[in-house]
Design a protein around this motif. Structure first.
Motif, PDB file in Angstrom:
ATOM      1  N   PHE A  96      14.987   2.661  -7.801  1.00 56.59           N
ATOM      2  CA  PHE A  96      15.513   1.726  -6.807  1.00 56.59           C
ATOM      3  C   PHE A  96      16.076   0.465  -7.457  1.00 56.59           C
ATOM      4  N   GLN A  97      15.942   0.391  -8.793  1.00 52.10           N
ATOM      5  CA  GLN A  97      16.362  -0.802  -9.533  1.00 52.10           C
ATOM      6  C   GLN A  97      15.712  -2.049  -8.943  1.00 52.10           C
ATOM      7  N   GLN A  98      14.416  -1.896  -8.675  1.00 53.10           N
ATOM      8  CA  GLN A  98      13.619  -2.951  -8.073  1.00 53.10           C
ATOM      9  C   GLN A  98      12.533  -3.409  -9.035  1.00 53.10           C
ATOM     10  N   PRO A  99      12.415  -4.711  -9.302  1.00 52.33           N
ATOM     11  CA  PRO A  99      11.231  -5.190 -10.033  1.00 52.33           C
ATOM     12  C   PRO A  99       9.980  -4.875  -9.228  1.00 52.33           C
ATOM     13  N   MET A 100       8.823  -4.897  -9.883  1.00 47.77           N
ATOM     14  CA  MET A 100       7.587  -4.554  -9.177  1.00 47.77           C
ATOM     15  C   MET A 100       6.458  -5.504  -9.589  1.00 47.77           C
ATOM     16  N   PHE A 101       5.878  -6.179  -8.601  1.00 45.95           N
ATOM     17  CA  PHE A 101       4.693  -6.993  -8.836  1.00 45.95           C
ATOM     18  C   PHE A 101       3.459  -6.132  -8.595  1.00 45.95           C
ATOM     19  N   LYS A 147       8.911 -12.649  -1.209  1.00 51.39           N
ATOM     20  CA  LYS A 147      10.011 -13.610  -1.293  1.00 51.39           C
ATOM     21  C   LYS A 147      11.170 -13.076  -2.129  1.00 51.39           C
ATOM     22  N   ALA A 148      10.861 -12.206  -3.103  1.00 44.77           N
ATOM     23  CA  ALA A 148      11.917 -11.649  -3.950  1.00 44.77           C
ATOM     24  C   ALA A 148      12.547 -10.409  -3.327  1.00 44.77           C
ATOM     25  N   GLY A 149      11.886  -9.825  -2.317  1.00 47.64           N
ATOM     26  CA  GLY A 149      12.398  -8.604  -1.714  1.00 47.64           C
ATOM     27  C   GLY A 149      12.319  -7.423  -2.658  1.00 47.64           C
ATOM     28  N   CYS A 150      11.179  -7.279  -3.348  1.00 49.55           N
ATOM     29  CA  CYS A 150      11.025  -6.158  -4.285  1.00 49.55           C
ATOM     30  C   CYS A 150       9.700  -5.446  -4.014  1.00 49.55           C
ATOM     31  N   PHE A 151       9.322  -4.529  -4.888  1.00 45.16           N
ATOM     32  CA  PHE A 151       8.146  -3.700  -4.650  1.00 45.16           C
ATOM     33  C   PHE A 151       6.853  -4.426  -5.020  1.00 45.16           C
ATOM     34  N   LEU A 152       5.809  -4.106  -4.260  1.00 44.81           N
ATOM     35  CA  LEU A 152       4.446  -4.539  -4.558  1.00 44.81           C
ATOM     36  C   LEU A 152       3.631  -3.287  -4.821  1.00 44.81           C
ATOM     37  N   GLY A 170      14.344  -5.208   1.269  1.00 49.09           N
ATOM     38  CA  GLY A 170      14.099  -4.566  -0.017  1.00 49.09           C
ATOM     39  C   GLY A 170      12.635  -4.529  -0.385  1.00 49.09           C
ATOM     40  N   PHE A 171      11.813  -5.356   0.282  1.00 46.98           N
ATOM     41  CA  PHE A 171      10.375  -5.373   0.015  1.00 46.98           C
ATOM     42  C   PHE A 171       9.756  -4.037   0.415  1.00 46.98           C
ATOM     43  N   GLY A 172       8.872  -3.530  -0.416  1.00 45.25           N
ATOM     44  CA  GLY A 172       8.162  -2.294  -0.101  1.00 45.25           C
ATOM     45  C   GLY A 172       6.828  -2.271  -0.818  1.00 45.25           C
ATOM     46  N   VAL A 173       5.893  -1.488  -0.296  1.00 47.62           N
ATOM     47  CA  VAL A 173       4.546  -1.443  -0.865  1.00 47.62           C
ATOM     48  C   VAL A 173       4.213  -0.025  -1.311  1.00 47.62           C
ATOM     49  N   ILE A 174       3.777   0.089  -2.554  1.00 38.58           N
ATOM     50  CA  ILE A 174       3.260   1.339  -3.100  1.00 38.58           C
ATOM     51  C   ILE A 174       1.816   1.085  -3.502  1.00 38.58           C
ATOM     52  N   ALA A 175       0.894   1.895  -2.999  1.00 35.11           N
ATOM     53  CA  ALA A 175      -0.511   1.754  -3.358  1.00 35.11           C
ATOM     54  C   ALA A 175      -0.993   3.047  -3.992  1.00 35.11           C
ATOM     55  N   ALA A 176      -2.075   2.961  -4.755  1.00 33.22           N
ATOM     56  CA  ALA A 176      -2.649   4.145  -5.395  1.00 33.22           C
ATOM     57  C   ALA A 176      -4.145   4.146  -5.160  1.00 33.22           C
ATOM     58  N   ILE A 177      -4.704   5.350  -5.077  1.00 26.88           N
ATOM     59  CA  ILE A 177      -6.122   5.490  -4.760  1.00 26.88           C
ATOM     60  C   ILE A 177      -6.729   6.634  -5.559  1.00 26.88           C
ATOM     61  N   ASN A 178      -7.918   6.384  -6.112  1.00 21.50           N
ATOM     62  CA  ASN A 178      -8.745   7.436  -6.705  1.00 21.50           C
ATOM     63  C   ASN A 178      -9.966   7.581  -5.803  1.00 21.50           C
ATOM     64  N   GLU A 179     -10.195   8.745  -5.247  1.00 25.29           N
ATOM     65  CA  GLU A 179     -11.294   8.915  -4.301  1.00 25.29           C
ATOM     66  C   GLU A 179     -12.561   9.393  -5.006  1.00 25.29           C
ATOM     67  N   GLY A 180     -13.717   8.945  -4.477  1.00 25.62           N
ATOM     68  CA  GLY A 180     -14.990   9.476  -4.931  1.00 25.62           C
ATOM     69  C   GLY A 180     -15.554   8.854  -6.191  1.00 25.62           C
ATOM     70  N   TYR A 181     -14.929   7.776  -6.686  1.00 24.93           N
ATOM     71  CA  TYR A 181     -15.434   7.152  -7.902  1.00 24.93           C
ATOM     72  C   TYR A 181     -16.435   6.053  -7.564  1.00 24.93           C
TER      73      TYR A 181
END
Length: 292
Positions: A78-83, A123-128, A168-179
């Motif tokens: 997406f050519q998006q920086p990511m925080f 504020k930057a309109g990029c990925f979190l 342009g802002f969007g959220v990607i999250a990750a999860i490990n279950e059972g730890y």
């Protein structure tokens, strides 16, 4: 690829262009340069589709399956920086939104607000990217519920500023279950995400990943490591090993080490010695002895 969703024409065009990158030279270069190699192309298509439509996505899968690499690849496509936010039991509002500190304007002391990753991404309109989202305390993440739904807004409790995410802002999250230390996501939070199951990478995809992400070039050894990984994954599914034993990240480390030290010792350092149970350690050592 034709998009059939009832979307404004400009969004449709953007989505089609983003999906087409899967087949062009730029995407192939990205994969060769160490991007995420999906076991099934639908994983990437569905993630791109969801993000293009303004949805949040939750990458769910075993440790070392490539969830963070997946997020980084999406950011590049997406050519998006990511925080990034790395969740833990210590995560609090300041870790997410920012904090106040003393600063100087000339010789005058003032209170300055240092924005956090959520505020910066909005504020930057990029990925979190929110990693290990289920490691956070249940009372912490509801602070950003408004960021994750259609409102895309939050009132910063430290400045009373109403922050609305730029386009342009969007959220990607990750999860490990059972730890240990993880908690189930509450329904209100889970319902704010499109869930994408990220399985282990196997076979030819894993071979390509080893070639592009490690210094190992010996094809015989590469094939043996692919076989080892397949056996470890099978053992995990059979309940003989914990997911840690089949971590693709750990396998890549073993491949790198095996360039300079014997493969069995590389496997010992990268995989076996990370396991807590002696039974599991012996199982993996026996597999390595058999293959190498």
């Amino acid at each position: 690829m034709n998009i059939n969703y009832q979307l404004p024409e400009n969004i449709k065009q953007q989505l089609e262009e983003t999906l087409e990158v899967r087949q062009d030279e730029e995407f192939q270069d990205l994969i060769r340069d160490g991007g995420y190699v999906p076991p099934h192309m639908d994983l990437l298509t569905d993630a791109i589709t969801a993000l293009s439509m303004g949805k949040n996505i939750l990458l769910k899968g075993p440790t070392g399956a490539g969830k963070t690499k997946f997020a980084e690849t999406l950011s590049q496509l997406f050519q998006q920086p990511m925080f990034s936010v790395n969740c833990s039991v210590d995560l609090d509002a300041e870790s997410l939104l920012g904090f106040k500190t003393l600063a100087y304007e000339g010789e005058k002391q003032v209170i300055e607000f240092i924005p956090g990753p959520v505020t910066n991404a909005m504020k930057a309109g990029c990925f979190l990217y929110i990693d290990e989202v289920n490691m956070a305390k249940p009372e912490t993440l509801p602070l950003i519920n408004g960021v994750l739904d259609y409102r895309r807004t939050i009132t910063n409790p430290f400045t009373n500023e109403m922050v609305t995410a730029k386009e342009g802002f969007g959220v990607i999250a990750a999860i490990n279950e059972g730890y240990i230390g993880t908690v189930p996501l509450n329904e209100a939070l889970k319902n704010r995400f499109i869930v994408i199951e990220v399985p282990y990478i196997e076979g030819e995809q894993l071979k390509q990943l080893i070639v592009s992400n490690t210094k190992l070039t010996d094809e015989t050894l590469i094939n043996l490591f692919v076989k080892l990984s397949g056996d470890l994954i099978t053992a995990v599914f059979q309940g003989k090993l914990s997911e840690d034993a089949a971590s693709i990240r750990a396998l890549l480390d073993a491949c790198d080490l095996s360039v300079l030290i014997p493969p069995k010792r590389a496997i010992l350092r990268s995989i076996v010695d990370k396991l807590d149970e002696e039974r599991e350690r012996e199982f993996v050592k026996n597999l390595a002895e058999t293959l190498f």
